[in-house]
Every structure is written in structure tokens, then in C-alpha cells.
Design a protein around this motif. Structure first.
Motif, PDB file in Angstrom:
ATOM      1  N   THR A 296     -12.573  15.480-109.403  1.00  0.00           N
ATOM      2  CA  THR A 296     -12.029  14.653-109.574  1.00  0.00           C
ATOM      3  C   THR A 296     -11.641  13.304-108.278  1.00  0.00           C
ATOM      4  O   THR A 296     -12.054  13.662-107.408  1.00  0.00           O
ATOM      5  CB  THR A 296     -10.595  15.434-109.336  1.00  0.00           C
ATOM      6  N   ASN A 297     -12.595  12.161-108.871  1.00  0.00           N
ATOM      7  CA  ASN A 297     -12.401  11.183-108.256  1.00  0.00           C
ATOM      8  C   ASN A 297     -10.720  10.219-108.630  1.00  0.00           C
ATOM      9  O   ASN A 297      -9.608  10.493-109.686  1.00  0.00           O
ATOM     10  CB  ASN A 297     -13.192   9.501-108.519  1.00  0.00           C
ATOM     11  N   SER A 298     -10.389   9.548-107.243  1.00  0.00           N
ATOM     12  CA  SER A 298      -9.352   8.855-107.541  1.00  0.00           C
ATOM     13  C   SER A 298      -9.746   6.653-107.112  1.00  0.00           C
ATOM     14  O   SER A 298     -10.660   6.542-106.423  1.00  0.00           O
ATOM     15  CB  SER A 298      -7.861   9.707-106.690  1.00  0.00           C
ATOM     16  N   VAL A 299      -8.511   6.089-107.802  1.00  0.00           N
ATOM     17  CA  VAL A 299      -9.117   4.918-107.448  1.00  0.00           C
ATOM     18  C   VAL A 299      -7.650   3.981-107.708  1.00  0.00           C
ATOM     19  O   VAL A 299      -7.243   4.371-108.128  1.00  0.00           O
ATOM     20  CB  VAL A 299     -10.115   3.816-108.672  1.00  0.00           C
ATOM     21  N   GLN A 300      -8.058   3.150-106.018  1.00  0.00           N
ATOM     22  CA  GLN A 300      -7.001   2.833-105.754  1.00  0.00           C
ATOM     23  C   GLN A 300      -7.160   1.634-105.882  1.00  0.00           C
ATOM     24  O   GLN A 300      -6.087   0.976-105.647  1.00  0.00           O
ATOM     25  CB  GLN A 300      -6.804   2.739-103.768  1.00  0.00           C
ATOM     26  N   ASN A 301      -8.062   0.847-106.633  1.00  0.00           N
ATOM     27  CA  ASN A 301      -7.376  -0.614-106.868  1.00  0.00           C
ATOM     28  C   ASN A 301      -6.830  -1.163-107.961  1.00  0.00           C
ATOM     29  O   ASN A 301      -6.942  -0.372-109.208  1.00  0.00           O
ATOM     30  CB  ASN A 301      -8.615  -1.224-107.309  1.00  0.00           C
ATOM     31  N   GLY A 302      -6.656  -2.230-107.950  1.00  0.00           N
ATOM     32  CA  GLY A 302      -5.742  -2.568-109.486  1.00  0.00           C
ATOM     33  C   GLY A 302      -4.192  -3.353-108.826  1.00  0.00           C
ATOM     34  O   GLY A 302      -4.097  -3.413-107.827  1.00  0.00           O
TER      35      GLY A 302
END
Lengths: 268, 268, 268
Positions: free
Chosen positions: B179-185
Motif C-alpha cells: 500500500t502506498n500513500s501520496v501526500q500531494n494535491g
């Protein structure tokens, strides 16, 4: 109505984020959704006959737009409208291009016979054609009729037993007894497609938070017209592309103090 | 995954210009096509059941979007999806508004039963409803569920045997094992219609050039989020109209060095 | 043709505001309407088979666009086209993606057999496929065919007995006897969706005011290409979002003196 009521309704829309269910056309769907989001409402555009009953029920207002009407969308509008009527959800009708073809005129008749509309918004030609009065129409634009728009809106409101908004150089709003006029707005709105359609959707957002529909529609028109004036002023002579984008910006930015400064409306 | 892989995939998309076949909705079709073009992909939006089999076969990825679903488009999505499955073309599903009406929930079930999806992207409410978990939904927007998004994405990926992307304040991507998480946006993405839909289309463009779909989706989300942050920064306080236009600009401009500088993602 | 004729036709469009009836696709409907409004024409987008006969009759030109063709829209195009033919209203066909699927190729054949088109505009691949010549096509974009575009346009015009416009790096317009070439335009047009479709609509606006269709199409292409060059110059390196908006601005602003300065076309 006082200007303070315009503020209060705008504030309520931005706080509550009412869910506006639009059955609309392929030309303006994106612009309408972006305009509603900019204002602070939540748009949903579902138009399949299988689901509009359920979607309309859960909405705070339903906006029916006849822009690219066809058999399926007309059926969906009637189902959604009846569902909204049952739940007491306000229904706004935008009879785009009524009078331009007999198909549209008949479809609009069918719609207003089967669905109780809270507010109907159109240009003078559309409203006149809706009640069987003569008024020239060119495509989906108001022609150069020379009728008395005040009398037209009053007559239409009485005949259709609803609040009628006739937009043009001056906007007239009538419930058949009281009539308001709004002087805000800008000519460049006629150079961007869907500005009438988006206005109807935004009238829906105000009707979602105020069940005096004469006031709701008037407040929506003042807000919309002020946003247009500020946007036109900021993009002076750049052209309709820049105006369109700045107008979306202003729908999200217009403040109470700008409405105090620029808002212009009267009761007749 | 390293940041260098994000660069590499972005470069590949821009070099190969993959053909992305979208069956999408009337609200976002224009914005999705423009976003894909800005990135460097080639969009095609054909949705007639008579031709989607052939179009999907010749595409590098197929993106199915349920935004304004109806009988015809659902049938077209199933035909296109099966055609893509036969040819090994990746299929991305965007289950817009699942849970908002029972029609949508049933349509999504039918779709995932008949078509093998490579990646499914939605907000938490949509993904939860897709696997029969309770989550509030308002129109087509995620409600205020308080579930564990990590657990949700993992559970959905396992149950649906696909890569699942749950977007929100933080984006979570899972294949059921990693599982990956992305903090961008950026928050302003929620003020422009179709930013979720365009993201799904861009995930398709990355999946067209990388068959490790966990990596492909993660890279797409980092790229998209960085573009949004830069655009939001450049149009600070101007409003959602200006952001929307600058965002399209940034999708064409974001560089490897900006991804190095701003990209933020982790593996759990 | 002299440059003064380009001025004269542009002036006539802006004075007369011809009504352009478009049957078009969900991707470009908004952009096409806004581009026509910016130019000074009046767009109407009705596509229900029940009303296109009446709408086409009252229009000054009818533009048929196959972008997201389906059974209903094909039927509507044939009805509208025949109605226009009966009334002497010019019909412009944009055979989007012909050759990409056999459905599109067959639909285009049916259309040109049943409707007399005044002008057909496409890229080289579309025009080649329309007359049964081989040319690579990718989605709805022209592939990398290496044929002789001059010969192609001449052959197509002769075979189809109409004015044929083949757009590309250089644009070629032929009526089967005379052939013009236009050197205006800009690469960034290929990075905005619907720029070909809008061009076809604008060709319709010029055909509405000039029944020498070779001249009308050539003038439209010069005008469009000059607007694109100025817009690209003003938004240099900002990206396709900014270009798209400035392009709409320029469609409303381009003047006779700019056409004199930048217009570039020749007769072969």
C-alpha cells in the motif's frame, strides 16, 4: 427585500453547500457544475431515467434545462420533477429555446403540466412562447421583441402559478403579485455560452435555502449580476475567454460588501 | 518505488503519447481530453456501442467513467472493457457516485463482474459502497465517513483483486498486499468539476506505459498532485477559474526536478 | 482571392451574426459554442431527431460533426442535412475519426450519400479514408501518412463533388479545380481538444455569408490561423490552458489590420 437578505442567503448557500441536481445539456454541463462549485453549492448531473427519481429526492433543489432536449432527457425531467414535487424539493425550469421549434414548445407544455415548478427562468422570447404570446426567437436567443417585459413576467407568473424570471438588459422577477427588477449584469454575458443556464442553476442554489422564491430568485440575480460586473471590469477588453474564467473566480469571491456597493434592485 | 520511476514513467508517456480510450460523461469530457492532451497522451472519447469494441482494441488504455451513466453507456463500457481484456489493454474504472443511487451501485456491480479492471479509482465513499461497506455519500461527493482509508483500500483491493486508489486529503493506493500513500494535491481541486475524473484518465495514461499498476497509479497521483500544488500556488487566491486553466498548463509543464522537489509518497 | 475578401467576410459575419446549427459531440460542444459566439455568430446545438428538421431550416448554416457519433445523432444529422439541402442552407461536414473504426467509415459514407455537403473538413487521414485511400490514423488524430496532401484534397473534391479542406501543418482547400493553401495556424492547436471541430463550425459561419465556398473556407482558415498565432504569441510558454482562453479572446478581437499583417495564403 433588503440587501441584507441577499447577504444572508449567499452566506447560507456557502455554509450549507446545497446539493443541486441538474438535468442539463451537453453544451453547459461543465460550466454549470463549475459555477455551482465556485458559488459553494454541490452539483450533481445525473440524467438516466433509472436513477433521477432517487437523485432528485436526495437533492436540495432540482434544475431542469431544456438546452439539448431529447426523448430520454424529457422523460428523465418529468420523473425527477415529480419526485421533487413529492418531497417538497424546489424545481427550477429553464425552457431553453421554447418557440424555436414546435418540439420544444410541446415539450415545455408537457413539462409544466406534469411538474409543479417553483421558478421558471428564461429570456423574454422563451417566457412569451411558454404562455402562447408572440415574440420573435432566433435559435435559442431572444429575438427583438418589443413587448412590455414587466407585463409579460406578471402575466406568465399568474398563468403558470409560479415565480417567473425574465432575464434581459434588466431582469424582472414576478410571482404574479409582487414584481422585482434587477439592474445588475453585463453585456459580455451574452458572449459566453451557458450563462443563462448557469444562472438558472444558481437560482436553484438560492431556492434550496429560501422558500420565498421571489426573494430567492432576486437575490440570486443580484449576486450573479454583481459577479459579472466585477469580472467584466477586471478583464476589460481582454475578450470573452478571460471574462469566462474571471467570472468563475468572482462567483467564489463576491462578498457582502461588494453586494452592498454594486447591488441594484427594486420592487415595483 | 523511487522518485526516479515517476520521472521515467512521465517521460515515457510524453514520448509514446499513448492512446487513451475514454467512455465518460457530458460534464467532464472536454476537461478530460484537454488534461490528457496537456500531459502528452492522445485522448479518444468514442462511446457508441457499435464501435467501442474496435476502438478499445486499438487503445493503450481504456478508462470507464460512470459520471452520467445510462443504459447505452453502460452497455458500451462492458463491450469496451471486454474487448480491452481480450487484448491485454489495461482498464481503469472510475465508479462516480456509487452509493448515491441504487442504479449506480447495481451498474458498478455488473461492470466489475463482467470486466476485469486493472485499477479502480474513487473517493472513500465510492470505494466503500463498491464493496458493500457503509459510508455516507452526498450526490457524487464523498461524505464525511470516518473509516480507516488504509484498511478500506486494502480490503477493496483484496476483494476486487485489482489495484484500488482511494483519493482524498491523502491518497491511498493498494494492490491488496503493498500500500502506498501520496501526500500531494490541493484542496482547490474539489472546487473544479471533473478533477477526479481527469485523474482517473491520467492514471490510465500511466498504466498504458507501466504494467506494474501499483507503481503506475502511484506515479500518476504524484505527478497530478504536484501539478495541482504548483498551479494553486501560482493562482493563489484568484479563484477556481484561474486555477483550472493554470492546472492544465502545469500538466504540460511539470518537470522531473519539480517532482523531485515537491513529490511526496510513502510505502506502508 | 485578395486579403480584402477575408476582411469583408469577417465583417459580414460580425454584422449578420449568422445562426449556426451544430450537431456535435459531448467533448467540444461548449468550446464550439463559445468560439462561434466570440467570432460573432449565433450557435444553436439542438440534436433531437424530432426538431433538427425545423432547426436546420431556420439556420444560416448546418455543421455536422461525427466526434461522438451514435445511432441517434447519425439519424439526426441525416434529417438536418436533408432539411438544409431542401432550403439551400450550406452543410459543413467534419468526419471526425473516419478510418479509426469501420462504424465511423460506414456512417460517413451513409452521410455523404444522403446529404449534399457544401464543405467537408478533416485532417489528411480522415479525408483519405473518406475516399477509400489508405492513410494511417490513430484514434481521432491524423497518423503519419506521407501522401501528397495537394493531390489528396483535389482528388477528394472531385470525387465528392464538394469543397474539401485538409488541415495540417499547411491547410489545403480545393473545389476540384482551384486549390488554395493557408500557412497560418500554430502547433499548440493540436494540444487543445476540439480546435478542429471549432474550425469546422467557423467555416460554417463564413459559408453562411458567402456562397463561393472555396473562398468562404479559405477566409475562415486564414482568420482562424491568425487568431491562433496571436494567441500563441501572447501566451508564449504558459501552456495549453492559457492558450485556449486567449484563443477565444482573439476570435473576438482579430482585426482587418492583423489579417493584413499576418494572413498567409496562396492559390495553386
Amino acid at each position: 427585500m433588503e440587501k441584507s437578505k441577499v447577504h444572508a442567503l449567499l452566506k447560507r448557500v456557502r455554509e450549507i453547500n446545497p446539493l443541486i441536481h441538474n438535468i442539463t445539456n451537453i453544451v453547459v454541463a461543465n460550466f454549470s457544475a463549475n459555477g455551482l462549485l465556485a458559488l459553494g453549492a454541490s452539483p450533481v448531473m445525473a440524467d438516466a431515467v433509472e436513477e433521477v427519481d432517487e437523485m432528485a429526492k436526495s437533492a436540495d433543489a432540482v434544475v431542469l434545462n431544456m438546452g439539448t432536449l431529447n426523448r430520454e432527457s424529457l422523460e428523465a425531467m418529468i420523473v425527477a420533477g415529480k419526485s421533487a414535487n413529492e418531497q417538497g424539493v424546489p424545481v427550477i425550469l429553464d425552457p431553453v429555446g421554447v418557440g424555436a421549434t414546435s418540439y420544444r414548445t410541446e415539450a415545455a407544455s408537457k413539462l409544466i403540466n406534469e411538474v409543479k415548478c417553483s421558478i421558471i427562468r428564461g429570456n423574454a422570447a422563451e417566457i412569451a412562447n411558454l404562455i402562447g404570446e408572440k415574440w420573435a426567437i432566433k435559435g435559442v436567443d431572444a429575438g427583438n421583441g418589443n413587448g412590455d417585459v414587466f407585463a409579460l413576467s406578471m402575466a406568465a407568473a399568474k398563468k403558470l402559478k409560479t415565480v417567473v424570471v425574465v432575464t434581459g438588459k434588466e431582469d424582472i422577477i414576478s410571482d404574479g403579485q409582487s414584481t422585482n427588477s434587477v439592474q445588475n449584469g453585463h453585456f459580455i454575458l451574452t458572449k459566453v455560452t451557458g450563462t443563462g443556464c448557469l444562472l438558472s442553476a444558481i437560482v436553484g442554489a438560492f431556492a434550496a435555502v429560501e422558500n420565498n422564491y421571489l426573494d430567492a430568485a432576486t437575490a440570486a440575480l443580484v449576486f450573479y449580476g454583481v459577479a459579472a460586473e466585477i469580472a467584466a471590469n477586471k478583464t476589460d477588453e481582454q475578450g470573452p475567454g478571460s471574462f469566462q474564467i474571471e467570472f468563475l473566480n468572482q462567483l467564489s469571491l463576491v462578498s457582502s460588501s461588494e453586494i452592498d456597493l454594486y447591488g441594484s434592485f427594486h420592487t415595483k
